[in-house]
Design an enzyme around this catalytic site. Structure first.
Site, PDB file in Angstrom:
ATOM      1  N   ASP A  26     -39.709 -27.025   2.855  1.00 23.89           N
ATOM      2  CA  ASP A  26     -39.861 -25.633   2.422  1.00 23.89           C
ATOM      3  C   ASP A  26     -39.879 -25.538   0.895  1.00 23.89           C
ATOM      4  O   ASP A  26     -39.206 -26.312   0.215  1.00 23.89           O
ATOM      5  CB  ASP A  26     -38.689 -24.813   2.993  1.00 23.89           C
ATOM      6  CG  ASP A  26     -38.950 -23.321   2.868  1.00 23.89           C
ATOM      7  OD1 ASP A  26     -40.118 -22.912   2.685  1.00 23.89           O
ATOM      8  OD2 ASP A  26     -37.966 -22.550   2.936  1.00 23.89           O
ATOM      9  N   ARG A  30     -43.138 -21.262  -3.626  1.00 26.30           N
ATOM     10  CA  ARG A  30     -42.308 -20.895  -4.784  1.00 26.30           C
ATOM     11  C   ARG A  30     -42.507 -21.868  -5.938  1.00 26.30           C
ATOM     12  O   ARG A  30     -42.542 -21.482  -7.102  1.00 26.30           O
ATOM     13  CB  ARG A  30     -40.820 -20.846  -4.376  1.00 26.30           C
ATOM     14  CG  ARG A  30     -40.430 -19.517  -3.746  1.00 26.30           C
ATOM     15  CD  ARG A  30     -39.099 -19.616  -3.060  1.00 26.30           C
ATOM     16  NE  ARG A  30     -39.191 -20.385  -1.838  1.00 26.30           N
ATOM     17  CZ  ARG A  30     -38.167 -20.962  -1.230  1.00 26.30           C
ATOM     18  NH1 ARG A  30     -36.963 -20.891  -1.763  1.00 26.30           N
ATOM     19  NH2 ARG A  30     -38.342 -21.615  -0.111  1.00 26.30           N
ATOM     20  N   TRP A  31     -42.668 -23.115  -5.607  1.00 26.77           N
ATOM     21  CA  TRP A  31     -42.902 -24.138  -6.632  1.00 26.77           C
ATOM     22  C   TRP A  31     -44.174 -23.797  -7.406  1.00 26.77           C
ATOM     23  O   TRP A  31     -44.196 -23.838  -8.641  1.00 26.77           O
ATOM     24  CB  TRP A  31     -43.029 -25.509  -5.951  1.00 26.77           C
ATOM     25  CG  TRP A  31     -43.233 -26.678  -6.854  1.00 26.77           C
ATOM     26  CD1 TRP A  31     -42.272 -27.460  -7.414  1.00 26.77           C
ATOM     27  CD2 TRP A  31     -44.499 -27.221  -7.295  1.00 26.77           C
ATOM     28  NE1 TRP A  31     -42.854 -28.456  -8.174  1.00 26.77           N
ATOM     29  CE2 TRP A  31     -44.218 -28.335  -8.120  1.00 26.77           C
ATOM     30  CE3 TRP A  31     -45.830 -26.874  -7.068  1.00 26.77           C
ATOM     31  CZ2 TRP A  31     -45.213 -29.102  -8.715  1.00 26.77           C
ATOM     32  CZ3 TRP A  31     -46.829 -27.630  -7.663  1.00 26.77           C
ATOM     33  CH2 TRP A  31     -46.513 -28.728  -8.479  1.00 26.77           C
ATOM     34  N   HIS A  43     -48.923 -26.619  -1.883  1.00 24.83           N
ATOM     35  CA  HIS A  43     -49.099 -27.415  -0.655  1.00 24.83           C
ATOM     36  C   HIS A  43     -49.669 -28.793  -0.984  1.00 24.83           C
ATOM     37  O   HIS A  43     -49.299 -29.789  -0.362  1.00 24.83           O
ATOM     38  CB  HIS A  43     -50.000 -26.671   0.339  1.00 24.83           C
ATOM     39  CG  HIS A  43     -49.423 -25.352   0.783  1.00 24.83           C
ATOM     40  ND1 HIS A  43     -48.114 -25.215   1.161  1.00 24.83           N
ATOM     41  CD2 HIS A  43     -49.970 -24.110   0.875  1.00 24.83           C
ATOM     42  CE1 HIS A  43     -47.873 -23.953   1.480  1.00 24.83           C
ATOM     43  NE2 HIS A  43     -48.979 -23.258   1.314  1.00 24.83           N
ATOM     44  N   LEU A 137     -43.033 -47.295  12.495  1.00 25.56           N
ATOM     45  CA  LEU A 137     -42.315 -46.016  12.337  1.00 25.56           C
ATOM     46  C   LEU A 137     -43.133 -45.022  13.140  1.00 25.56           C
ATOM     47  O   LEU A 137     -44.360 -45.055  13.088  1.00 25.56           O
ATOM     48  CB  LEU A 137     -42.317 -45.589  10.856  1.00 25.56           C
ATOM     49  CG  LEU A 137     -41.959 -44.118  10.562  1.00 25.56           C
ATOM     50  CD1 LEU A 137     -40.433 -43.923  10.586  1.00 25.56           C
ATOM     51  CD2 LEU A 137     -42.476 -43.665   9.186  1.00 25.56           C
ATOM     52  N   SER A 202     -35.364 -21.944  11.440  1.00 25.49           N
ATOM     53  CA  SER A 202     -36.721 -21.393  11.495  1.00 25.49           C
ATOM     54  C   SER A 202     -37.560 -21.906  12.673  1.00 25.49           C
ATOM     55  O   SER A 202     -38.717 -22.313  12.498  1.00 25.49           O
ATOM     56  CB  SER A 202     -37.469 -21.678  10.181  1.00 25.49           C
ATOM     57  OG  SER A 202     -36.785 -21.111   9.100  1.00 25.49           O
TER      58      SER A 202
HETATM   59  C1  FPP Z   1     -43.618 -24.770   3.307  1.00 24.07           C
HETATM   60  O1  FPP Z   1     -43.574 -24.124   2.059  1.00 24.07           O
HETATM   61  C2  FPP Z   1     -44.925 -25.385   3.551  1.00 24.07           C
HETATM   62  C3  FPP Z   1     -45.770 -25.118   4.576  1.00 24.07           C
HETATM   63  C4  FPP Z   1     -45.432 -24.231   5.686  1.00 24.07           C
HETATM   64  C5  FPP Z   1     -47.166 -25.660   4.608  1.00 24.07           C
HETATM   65  C6  FPP Z   1     -47.633 -27.029   4.766  1.00 24.07           C
HETATM   66  C7  FPP Z   1     -46.855 -28.236   4.349  1.00 24.07           C
HETATM   67  C8  FPP Z   1     -47.383 -29.207   3.554  1.00 24.07           C
HETATM   68  C9  FPP Z   1     -48.750 -29.105   2.982  1.00 24.07           C
HETATM   69  C10 FPP Z   1     -46.582 -30.418   3.269  1.00 24.07           C
HETATM   70  C11 FPP Z   1     -47.051 -31.688   3.915  1.00 24.07           C
HETATM   71  C12 FPP Z   1     -47.705 -31.636   5.259  1.00 24.07           C
HETATM   72  C13 FPP Z   1     -47.974 -32.675   6.117  1.00 24.07           C
HETATM   73  C14 FPP Z   1     -48.971 -32.493   7.211  1.00 24.07           C
HETATM   74  C15 FPP Z   1     -47.341 -33.986   6.030  1.00 24.07           C
HETATM   75  P1  FPP Z   1     -43.749 -22.540   1.926  1.00 24.07           P
HETATM   76  O2  FPP Z   1     -45.192 -22.240   1.716  1.00 24.07           O
HETATM   77  O3  FPP Z   1     -43.121 -21.863   3.094  1.00 24.07           O
HETATM   78  O4  FPP Z   1     -42.949 -22.270   0.606  1.00 24.07           O
HETATM   79  P2  FPP Z   1     -42.232 -20.906   0.130  1.00 24.07           P
HETATM   80  O5  FPP Z   1     -41.038 -20.700   1.031  1.00 24.07           O
HETATM   81  O6  FPP Z   1     -41.837 -21.209  -1.260  1.00 24.07           O
HETATM   82  O7  FPP Z   1     -43.256 -19.814   0.228  1.00 24.07           O
END
Ligand code: FPP
Length: 249
Positions: A26, A30-31, A43, A137, A202
Site C-alpha cells: 500500500d 501517496r508516494w 505503481h 519459490l 482490507s
Molecule cells: C496500492 O497502492 C497499489 C495498488 C492497489 C496497485 C498495484 C500494485 C502494484 C503496481 C505493485 C506491484 C504489483 C505486482 C503485480 C507485483 P495505492 O494506490 O492504494 O496507494 P495509496 O493508498 O497511497 O493511494
C-alpha cells in the site's frame, strides 16, 4: 536461512522462520502525489519494490510469497488508473516472466481473472503454464482477489458437491473447506506485512491468516526494500506464536 541482524552480523536461524509471507503493498498513490507525479508513476515504482521483495524471498529460501496486487474493490478507482494498472501488469508480466522462470520461481495468480481483458488473461495463462513445474519459490499474485470472494467460491464448490451427492453437509469441516480455499497446497501464511501506514487487512486473505503474525510499517510501498523485509522477519522471530493454545510454539 541466513539473515543479517541489526548489527549486520550474519546469523543462521534454522527453525521458526516464516515459510510463507504475504504482503499488502500500500502507498503507491501517496508516494507519487508527494512527489508531484501521477499515481501511475507510484505503481511503476511499486513494481520495482515488488521485484525486490520477490528476489529477497527467493534468495532467503521462503517457500511462498503472496502479493496483493489488485483487490476486488480496486475496480472502483478511475478508469484511467485501472487501465494503466492493467497495462502495467501485462507489460511487466511479459517482460519479467522469463527471469522468474530462470530463477525457478513458480507464478500463480489467485483471484477471479475472468474480468480481465483477454490479453492479460492470455499472458497470465502462458506465465502460469511456463513456470508450473518450478520449485524454487511460489509467487502468488492476488489479482481481482478478495478474501470474501475466496470464501464464497469455496461455499459454491461445496454446495455443488452436496448437490451432486458427493458430500453430506455434516461432513463439512475445516479440513474439507481447506481443500478448496486458494493456496491450500502451500504452507500456511506465517507473516503478513502491510506498508503505507494503514492498520487493516482490507479484504486480503481472511481464512488463511487466522494465525498469521501481522507487521505494519508506515513506509510507502515504493520505498520498501530488503532491509525492511529483513526487519519484518526479525520482528516475526521475536513473536511468541501460540495458535490458540496456552503453550508457545
Ligand atoms: C496500492 O497502492 C497499489 C495498488 C492497489 C496497485 C498495484 C500494485 C502494484 C503496481 C505493485 C506491484 C504489483 C505486482 C503485480 C507485483 P495505492 O494506490 O492504494 O496507494 P495509496 O493508498 O497511497 O493511494
Amino acid at each position: 536461512m541466513q539473515i543479517k541482524n541489526k548489527k549486520k552480523h550474519k546469523i543462521n536461524i534454522i527453525s521458526s522462520l516464516p515459510k510463507h509471507v504475504a504482503i499488502i503493498m500500500d502507498g503507491n498513490g501517496r508516494w507519487a502525489t508527494k512527489k508531484g507525479k501521477l499515481r501511475i508513476s507510484g505503481h511503476q515504482a511499486g513494481m520495482k519494490s515488488a521485484k525486490k521483495a520477490i528476489y529477497f524471498a527467493k534468495n532467503h529460501h521462503l517457500d511462498a510469497l503472496t502479493l496483493y496486487a489488485f483487490s476486488s474493490e480496486n475496480w472502483n478507482r478511475s478508469n484511467k488508473e485501472v487501465s494503466s494498472i492493467m497495462d502495467l501488469f501485462i507489460k511487466t508480466l511479459d517482460k519479467e516472466i522469463h527471469n522468474l522462470h530462470k530463477k525457478n520461481i513458480k507464478l500463480q495468480i489467485i483471484g477471479d481473472t475472468s474480468r480481465f481483458k483477454i490479453k492479460l488473461q492470455n499472458s497470465i495463462n502462458r506465465s502460469e503454464k511456463l513456470t508450473y513445474n518450478n520449485r524454487g519459490l511460489t509467487l502468488n499474485i492476488a489479482a481481482n482477489y478478495g478474501g470474501r470472494w475466496d470464501i464464497i467460491q469455496v461455499a459454491k464448490q461445496l454446495a455443488n458437491q452436496v448437490k451432486q451427492g458427493f458430500l453430506h453437509p455434516d461432513q463439512i469441516n475445516e479440513d474439507i473447506f481447506c481443500q478448496y480455499i486458494c493456496m491450500n497446497e502451500l504452507a500456511p501464511v506465517d507473516l503478513v506485512i502491510r506498508t503505507g501506514g494503514e492498520y487493516r487487512i482490507s479484504n486480503f486473505l481472511l481464512w488463511q491468516i487466522a494465525y498469521s503474525e501481522l507487521f505494519f510499517t508506515d513506509v510507502l510501498w515504493p520505498d520498501f526494500n530488503e532491509s525492511i523485509f529483513e526487519n519484518a522477519i526479525h520482528v516475526f522471530l521475536k513473536r511468541k506464536r501460540k495458535f490458540g493454545s496456552s503453550t508457545i510454539s
